[in-house]
Design a protein around this motif. Sequence first.
Motif, PDB file in Angstrom:
ATOM      1  N   PHE A  55       0.828  -1.170  -0.003  1.00  0.00           N
ATOM      2  CA  PHE A  55      -0.075   0.067   0.081  1.00  0.00           C
ATOM      3  C   PHE A  55       0.859   1.384   0.044  1.00  0.00           C
ATOM      4  CE2 PHE A  55      -1.931  -3.352   2.296  1.00  0.00           C
ATOM      5  CZ  PHE A  55      -3.130  -3.731   1.748  1.00  0.00           C
ATOM      6  N   TYR A  56       0.433   2.466  -0.533  1.00  0.00           N
ATOM      7  CA  TYR A  56       0.870   3.702  -0.285  1.00  0.00           C
ATOM      8  C   TYR A  56       0.280   4.047   1.224  1.00  0.00           C
ATOM      9  CZ  TYR A  56       2.612   3.883  -4.898  1.00  0.00           C
ATOM     10  OH  TYR A  56       3.599   3.451  -5.997  1.00  0.00           O
ATOM     11  N   TYR A  57       1.065   4.778   1.818  1.00  0.00           N
ATOM     12  CA  TYR A  57       0.600   5.152   3.433  1.00  0.00           C
ATOM     13  C   TYR A  57       1.153   6.450   3.810  1.00  0.00           C
ATOM     14  CZ  TYR A  57       4.906   2.959   4.395  1.00  0.00           C
ATOM     15  OH  TYR A  57       6.502   2.345   4.302  1.00  0.00           O
ATOM     16  N   GLN A  94      -6.436  11.703   8.900  1.00  0.00           N
ATOM     17  CA  GLN A  94      -7.113  10.799   8.006  1.00  0.00           C
ATOM     18  C   GLN A  94      -7.867  11.472   6.829  1.00  0.00           C
ATOM     19  OE1 GLN A  94      -9.386   8.161  10.331  1.00  0.00           O
ATOM     20  NE2 GLN A  94      -7.799   6.743  10.795  1.00  0.00           N
ATOM     21  N   GLN A 108      -8.297   1.233   1.308  1.00  0.00           N
ATOM     22  CA  GLN A 108      -7.979   1.773   2.590  1.00  0.00           C
ATOM     23  C   GLN A 108      -8.085   0.659   3.897  1.00  0.00           C
ATOM     24  OE1 GLN A 108     -10.692   5.038   3.000  1.00  0.00           O
ATOM     25  NE2 GLN A 108      -9.936   6.054   1.566  1.00  0.00           N
ATOM     26  N   ILE A 126      -5.880  -2.840   5.429  1.00  0.00           N
ATOM     27  CA  ILE A 126      -4.778  -3.579   5.345  1.00  0.00           C
ATOM     28  C   ILE A 126      -4.716  -4.778   4.785  1.00  0.00           C
ATOM     29  CG2 ILE A 126      -3.623  -2.320   7.161  1.00  0.00           C
ATOM     30  CD1 ILE A 126      -4.051  -4.212   9.101  1.00  0.00           C
ATOM     31  N   ASN A 157       5.653   3.444   0.650  1.00  0.00           N
ATOM     32  CA  ASN A 157       4.832   2.337   0.170  1.00  0.00           C
ATOM     33  C   ASN A 157       5.376   1.199   0.821  1.00  0.00           C
ATOM     34  OD1 ASN A 157       7.168   2.546  -1.632  1.00  0.00           O
ATOM     35  ND2 ASN A 157       6.069   2.510  -3.414  1.00  0.00           N
ATOM     36  N   TYR A 202       1.607  -4.243   9.043  1.00  0.00           N
ATOM     37  CA  TYR A 202       1.013  -3.300   9.800  1.00  0.00           C
ATOM     38  C   TYR A 202       0.062  -3.548  11.039  1.00  0.00           C
ATOM     39  CZ  TYR A 202       1.248  -1.214   5.070  1.00  0.00           C
ATOM     40  OH  TYR A 202       1.664  -0.356   3.959  1.00  0.00           O
ATOM     41  N   LEU A 258      -0.675   4.419  10.535  1.00  0.00           N
ATOM     42  CA  LEU A 258      -0.371   4.447   9.087  1.00  0.00           C
ATOM     43  C   LEU A 258      -1.873   4.481   8.300  1.00  0.00           C
ATOM     44  CD1 LEU A 258       2.081   1.882   9.991  1.00  0.00           C
ATOM     45  CD2 LEU A 258       2.605   2.883   7.875  1.00  0.00           C
ATOM     46  N   ILE A 290      -3.751   4.400   5.089  1.00  0.00           N
ATOM     47  CA  ILE A 290      -3.600   3.973   3.879  1.00  0.00           C
ATOM     48  C   ILE A 290      -4.778   4.584   2.902  1.00  0.00           C
ATOM     49  CG2 ILE A 290      -4.162   1.847   2.360  1.00  0.00           C
ATOM     50  CD1 ILE A 290      -3.006   0.244   5.055  1.00  0.00           C
ATOM     51  N   THR A 291      -4.376   4.901   1.606  1.00  0.00           N
ATOM     52  CA  THR A 291      -5.414   5.540   0.877  1.00  0.00           C
ATOM     53  C   THR A 291      -5.355   4.714  -0.599  1.00  0.00           C
ATOM     54  OG1 THR A 291      -3.472   7.051   0.315  1.00  0.00           O
ATOM     55  CG2 THR A 291      -5.219   7.866   1.633  1.00  0.00           C
TER      56      THR A 291
END
Lengths: 527, 348
Positions: A284-286, A306, A327, A329, A416, A431, A492, A494-495
């Motif tokens: 993920f990108y976080y 957020q 969004q 994990i 990421n 995560y 973290l 996540i998007t």
Amino acid sequence: MRYRLLAGLAAVALITGAGGAFAASPPNALVIGTNLGAIPALDPAAINARTVSEVVSNLYDNLVIVNPDDLTTIRPMLAEKWTVSDDKRTITMTIRKGATFSSGNPVTAEDAAWTIQRVIKMGAVGSTDIALWGFTKDNVDSLVQATDPQTLVIKLPEPVSTDLVLYSLAGASLGIVDKKTVLANEKNGDLGQNWLKSNSAGSGPFKLTQWRPNDILLTDARADYWAGAPAMKRVVMRHVPESGNMRLQIEAGDIDVGQYMASGDIEALEAKGATIDPGPGLGFYYIAMNTQDPDLAKPKVREAFQHILDWKPLAATTMKYNGFPWQSIIPKGMSGAPTAEPTGHEYDPEKAKRLLAEAGYPNGLKKTLFPSSDALLKMAVALQDNARKAGVEFEIVPGEHTPDFRARKFQVLVGNSGTRLPDPFGTLVQYAYNPDNRDEAKLGGYYLWRTALDAPELTKLVDQSKAETDPEKRKALFEQVDKGYQALPPTLIITLQRTDPYVIKKGVSGYVGHPTWSTRWFDVKKN
Amino acid sequence: MTTYEAFNRPQRFLRLRQFSGKALSIVVTLVGLLLLTFTMGRLLPADPVLAVTGSEVDRATYERVYNELGLGEPVWKQFASYVGRMLTGDMGQSLTTGRPVAQDLLTVFPATIELALVAMLCGTLIGVPLGIVAAINRGKLIDHIARIVGLAGHSIPIFWLGLMALFVFYAKLRWVSASGRIDILNEGLVPPITGLMLLDTALQGEWDVFRDALSHIILPGAILGYYSVAYISRMTRSFMLEQLGQEYIISARAKGVSRRQMIWSHAFKNIRVQLLTVLALTFGGLLDGAVLIETVFGWPGLGQYLTRGLKMNDMNVVMGAVLLIGVVFLTINIISDKLYRILDPRTR
């Protein structure tokens, strides 16, 4: 004089113009344009990056393999078959007869045992996956043993779902190493670490013929490979760090597969008929926040954060092809993953402002923001811009900040991830797991530790999911962890889920990007 | 006989003193350079131990490596052993490639030198004539055009220019190759002698490979060279103008010397020496500029090696590369100084 000069220049143009070096890549060679600068070393035990995992996966065979298009089935590779004892604590594998290393030595169970022992003993990045199951420097010699040249016995120190163990054996770091050759090149008891940085000793379908960092990596196919010779006689990785240049070379036919390209260039090539393998990743990108910073320790502040990134336009522009909105994990499509569109982290600067005020920051906050590497700089800049409207000022410090992240020396970071375990456990343990939150524990492999957030409940659940084998119960556990994680609120955010797009030239088939980065070249064909 | 000796002795003494003064200044510069790279290695935020071991490391290993690297020793001792190692050509090992840094530098540096030499040639071939033409036609349209041509090269981002040139000369016209030093098909065909691909292939009569190497280097070389045209042409123009205003030119013209003879045999002859200094300085600058052009063209040279070292926290690489660049600048200065003295007797 002037005329002579002109004549000279014309001659240069003629000579270069007449050169015959511009034919498209040869029919029996695959040319991959990539960034070779990111390869630290070619030792399987020491790798954790994408390009090098791909290289190693073709120089080395694993005991088992997971196909990129079916992550749920584990298939035989060097291990022809295996049995699991009734108490699920012992895996006995039969090693394929007739497989040889590129040195000519036969592949034996002893090589396989030594490979596993070596990874654990070296304790480098590559050991992370398999060390999860409880193997340590002290116990690995007695737990992993070859009982005869064809039989490998792996005893598990604690109850673990054997599928998880097999998944980790399919990872690039567990490529089986030629013990004899490596030990012959050992220096000061380094287990051949230094030599393997730039040499290879595997039984894969390709062997390394040349590697010059920042320039070229050449591999030749092995005619004597146990599964038959691959169609490509040669695979070349060429260092093309600049995306625009790569695009021109793919258009011209000189490069067959392009990696690490900018979304604009990918879009243009797709329009011209190139295949884009989206390369679904399991990471993920976080946005990571360190709770050792007193401001970020407040849950209200993390909740506010957020809502400070406008990820929707990002996903459609700079991050197009590199990620899609997500969004949870648990990677999309895996057991326990949500089925609905992602919600919860909408961009809402007003809400963020309100939450910050409630947390005691009516005038906003100021923090330093690290991109984990240059590649994340664009995202960091977008975040900086979006966050300003929510009253959060970020000062960006460009550079490679992953070491700072691992050492808990940061405030906010964008990064990421990726994982080589094609199972939800792989991301959950990254995560939502932190068995020891003390500084001196140095558990840099776990993100919760990196962000200094203690979550004993989640850690317990993740541990439970490790041993659970019933699919329904596993799913329930995964869902529980995900829900608990979001409620923290997590450190973290996540998007986007990561993708690693591969641009494949027309006429090239069989190149399939692997979600765990062990993309194999064996089936590649050109017509 | 005696008078001759009496005359010569102090002269010889003077030369010796000059020489030892020069040698001393070189030594001081070198030590300064070493001190600089050493301090750099200590001040950069990268932990040298973690760079060796990776970040997941237990305390015992950390301490073992810490001691192996000599980090527990007093700083002066560390510096002394650093200088000692550098003097024997031991720049340590690259933590990432596992090879000695000196050996790595031997492969990447010729690539950059070759690129800079081609750039230098292109820059000179365009810049010097441009400057001369501008000087002769001072104030006229062609003078302005020359200035714009030069300035354009200097002000257009080299990155963009590189891509545009690739688009035209590689993708559209197919005159040149796009990436690297040589085509993969020719890889390893010609054993390296000097490491300069053009020279090696020419020396061994491998003309096909020579053409291939040329088609790879000509574009990055020309663009990098164009980058220096503004400076070279501007300097040439002003040197030339200075000469053209001198009385000897005016009287030569009065005596009926042809225009061409006046420019080449008289004026140009007199600016050669000054030009040499300009070119030497430009060469140093080209080594700097090579970093960007190496990225655009995937050129496996020093620039990329250094940036990769920086990114990977590979301190031995960074220190070795910086030291090498320093030594090159020093060498260029010494050589240009020497040539200056040879070509211009007044400065001896």
